[in-house]
Design a protein around this motif. Structure first.
Motif, mmCIF file in Angstrom:
data_model
loop_
_atom_site.group_PDB
_atom_site.id
_atom_site.type_symbol
_atom_site.label_atom_id
_atom_site.label_comp_id
_atom_site.label_asym_id
_atom_site.label_seq_id
_atom_site.Cartn_x
_atom_site.Cartn_y
_atom_site.Cartn_z
ATOM 1 N N GLY A 80 0.803 -1.207 0.000
ATOM 2 C CA GLY A 80 0.000 0.000 0.000
ATOM 3 C C GLY A 80 0.839 1.262 0.000
ATOM 4 N N PHE A 81 2.026 1.197 -0.562
ATOM 5 C CA PHE A 81 2.970 2.311 -0.623
ATOM 6 C C PHE A 81 3.319 2.840 0.774
ATOM 7 C CE2 PHE A 81 1.123 2.009 -4.791
ATOM 8 C CZ PHE A 81 2.198 2.218 -5.634
ATOM 9 N N ASP A 82 3.262 1.962 1.756
ATOM 10 C CA ASP A 82 3.622 2.316 3.134
ATOM 11 C C ASP A 82 4.436 1.161 3.714
ATOM 12 O OD1 ASP A 82 3.867 3.284 5.676
ATOM 13 O OD2 ASP A 82 1.707 3.327 6.113
ATOM 14 N N PRO A 83 5.676 0.985 3.235
ATOM 15 C CA PRO A 83 6.436 -0.200 3.641
ATOM 16 C C PRO A 83 6.757 -0.255 5.127
ATOM 17 C CG PRO A 83 7.835 1.345 2.428
ATOM 18 C CD PRO A 83 6.431 1.828 2.281
ATOM 19 N N ILE A 84 6.942 0.891 5.768
ATOM 20 C CA ILE A 84 7.271 0.871 7.198
ATOM 21 C C ILE A 84 6.109 0.326 8.011
ATOM 22 C CG2 ILE A 84 7.996 2.240 9.182
ATOM 23 C CD1 ILE A 84 10.107 1.930 6.930
ATOM 24 N N SER A 85 4.915 0.821 7.752
ATOM 25 C CA SER A 85 3.748 0.309 8.472
ATOM 26 C C SER A 85 3.535 -1.176 8.179
ATOM 27 C CB SER A 85 2.497 1.100 8.088
ATOM 28 O OG SER A 85 2.596 2.436 8.534
ATOM 29 N N ALA A 86 3.771 -1.566 6.933
ATOM 30 C CA ALA A 86 3.616 -2.975 6.579
ATOM 31 C C ALA A 86 4.590 -3.843 7.363
ATOM 32 C CB ALA A 86 3.837 -3.160 5.082
ATOM 33 N N MET A 87 5.835 -3.409 7.466
ATOM 34 C CA MET A 87 6.816 -4.200 8.211
ATOM 35 C C MET A 87 6.510 -4.231 9.704
ATOM 36 S SD MET A 87 10.504 -3.655 6.349
ATOM 37 C CE MET A 87 10.502 -1.861 6.503
ATOM 38 N N GLU A 88 5.966 -3.149 10.233
ATOM 39 C CA GLU A 88 5.555 -3.164 11.649
ATOM 40 C C GLU A 88 4.471 -4.217 11.868
ATOM 41 O OE1 GLU A 88 6.924 -1.663 14.080
ATOM 42 O OE2 GLU A 88 7.994 0.069 13.261
ATOM 43 N N ALA A 89 3.534 -4.305 10.941
ATOM 44 C CA ALA A 89 2.479 -5.313 11.061
ATOM 45 C C ALA A 89 3.042 -6.722 10.911
ATOM 46 C CB ALA A 89 1.398 -5.052 10.007
ATOM 47 N N MET A 90 3.992 -6.901 9.998
ATOM 48 C CA MET A 90 4.630 -8.203 9.828
ATOM 49 C C MET A 90 5.373 -8.612 11.102
ATOM 50 S SD MET A 90 6.169 -7.553 6.031
ATOM 51 C CE MET A 90 5.107 -6.985 4.699
#
Length: 306
Positions: free
Chosen positions: A150-160
Motif C-alpha cells: 500500500g505504498f507504506d512499507p514501514i507500516s507494513a513491516m511493523e504489522a509483519m
C-alpha cells in the motif's frame, strides 16, 4: 519429461526436466533453468509452456518449484524469501553439474514475472549461468515496497513484525490468499485493473489453474522482501547476455517499467529489450500468439549465447 528431487540443505527441491526430441545421454546439451512467477509452480508457465517449448527447440530445460512452495520442501509453507529463491538457482545449477549430458559451460536461465527478477539477481553472482532471459520479469522487492504494501512499507513491516511475534507465541499462522477466488468475484469487487484481473483469469480458472499454483503468502515472513532489490549492483555484476521480453500493455505490477530499468542498468554489453505490441503481462504466460512471439526471440538468443 522426468520429475526429480534435488537435495537443498534440509529439504528437497522438486523439479521437472524437459528433454529435446531424439535426446541421448551420450550427447552434451545446453541447459536452461526455468523459474516460475510469485505464487506459481513448475507445472504452469515456467514448465508446461516455456520449458516444453524450449526443450522442443533442442535444450534440456529444468523447471523447479521454489523452496517452501509447490512440491518442494521447507517449513513453514508459502514463504516468499528472496534470499532463498536466489539460492535455489545455485542448488539447481549444482544438480545440472552432475548430469553427464549437460554441458557445464552452456547453462542459461529463464525467469517469468517474479522469477525473472530472481533470475537476474542470481545470475550476478552465479557465474556458471551464461545467458539470462526474462518474460515480463518483475522486481519483487520494488513491488513489496510499493503496491504490495500500500505504498507504506514501514507500516507494513511493523504489522509483519507484530504478526511474527504473535506466531512464535503460539497464535495461528497468517497465510494470505493473494487473489480473488474467481474472475467473477474480481469483477464483482471492482478489481478489474489489467494485471490483477489477468492474474485472476490465469490462476483462478481452468486456463492456468494447477494444484500447487496457489498464490498464497505467509505474511509474517514478508519483511525480508521489502528490503530486497532484484537489481542491486546490476551496473557492476550483471555482465551476461540479457534478453528482456515485456508486453507494452502496462499494468500495476510494473514489469514494463522493470524491464526498461534493468536494460538501462545492466553492465551486459549484449542486452536487448523486446516489446510485444498489444499484449499484457499475463498474456505472455500462456496465450499462443504472444508466447510464440517471445519464443521467436528467446530461442535464437539462447542458441547464440549458450
Amino acid at each position: 519429461m522426468k520429475s526429480v528431487m534435488i537435495k537443498n540443505k534440509y529439504w528437497d527441491i522438486a523439479a521437472d526436466i524437459y528433454y529435446p526430441p531424439g535426446f541421448s545421454e551420450d550427447k552434451k546439451y545446453a541447459a536452461i533453468i526455468s523459474a516460475h512467477p510469485i505464487g506459481s509452480c513448475k507445472e504452469q508457465t515456467s514448465g508446461e509452456v516455456y520449458g516444453a517449448a524450449l526443450a522442443e527447440a533442442g535444450f534440456v530445460v529444468i523447471a523447479f518449484d521454489a523452496s517452501y512452495q509447490g512440491a518442494s520442501g521447507g517449513e513453514p509453507r508459502y514463504i516468499e524469501d528472496p534470499t532463498q529463491r536466489v539460492e535455489d538457482f545455485r542448488v539447481v545449477t549444482d544438480y545440472l553439474m552432475t548430469l553427464p549430458y549437460v554441458d557445464e559451460n552452456r547453462i542459461g536461465v529463464l525467469g517469468i514475472c517474479g522469477g525473472g527478477g530472481y533470475a537476474i539477481n542470481a545470475s550476478m553472482t552465479e557465474r556458471r549461468i551464461k545467458a539470462v532471459g526474462t518474460i515480463t520479469g518483475a522486481n519483487y522487492g520494488r513491488l513489496m515496497r510499493e503496491g504490495f504494501s500500500g505504498f507504506d512499507p514501514i507500516s507494513a513491516m511493523e504489522a509483519m513484525a507484530a504478526q511474527r511475534t504473535a506466531e512464535v507465541r503460539g497464535e495461528q499462522l497468517r497465510v494470505d490468499d493473494l487473489l480473488p477466488s474467481s474472475p467473477e468475484e474480481a469483477r464483482s469487487l471492482g478489481l478489474v485493473e489489467t494485471d490483477l484481473m489477468g492474474a485472476t483469469e490465469y490462476y483462478r480458472s481452468d486456463r492456468g489453474r494447477k494444484p500447487n499454483g496457489v498464490n498464497r503468502s505467509m505474511f509474517s515472513h514478508q519483511a525480508a522482501a521489502v528490503g530486497w532489490d532484484a537489481f542491486h549492483l546490476a551496473e557492476v555484476l550483471l555482465t551476461q547476455p540479457l534478453l528482456v521480453v515485456v508486453g507494452d500493455k502496462v499494468g500495476a505490477f510494473g514489469a514494463y517499467r522493470d524491464g526498461c530499468e534493468i536494460i538501462g542498468r545492466a553492465a551486459s554489453k549484449n542486452k536487448k529489450l523486446v516489446e510485444l505490441q498489444g499484449w499484457s503481462h499475463y498474456d505472455l504466460y500462456d496465450k499462443p500468439e504472444p508466447v510464440g512471439m517471445a519464443l521467436e526471440k528467446l530461442i535464437p538468443f539462447y542458441k547464440e549465447n549458450l
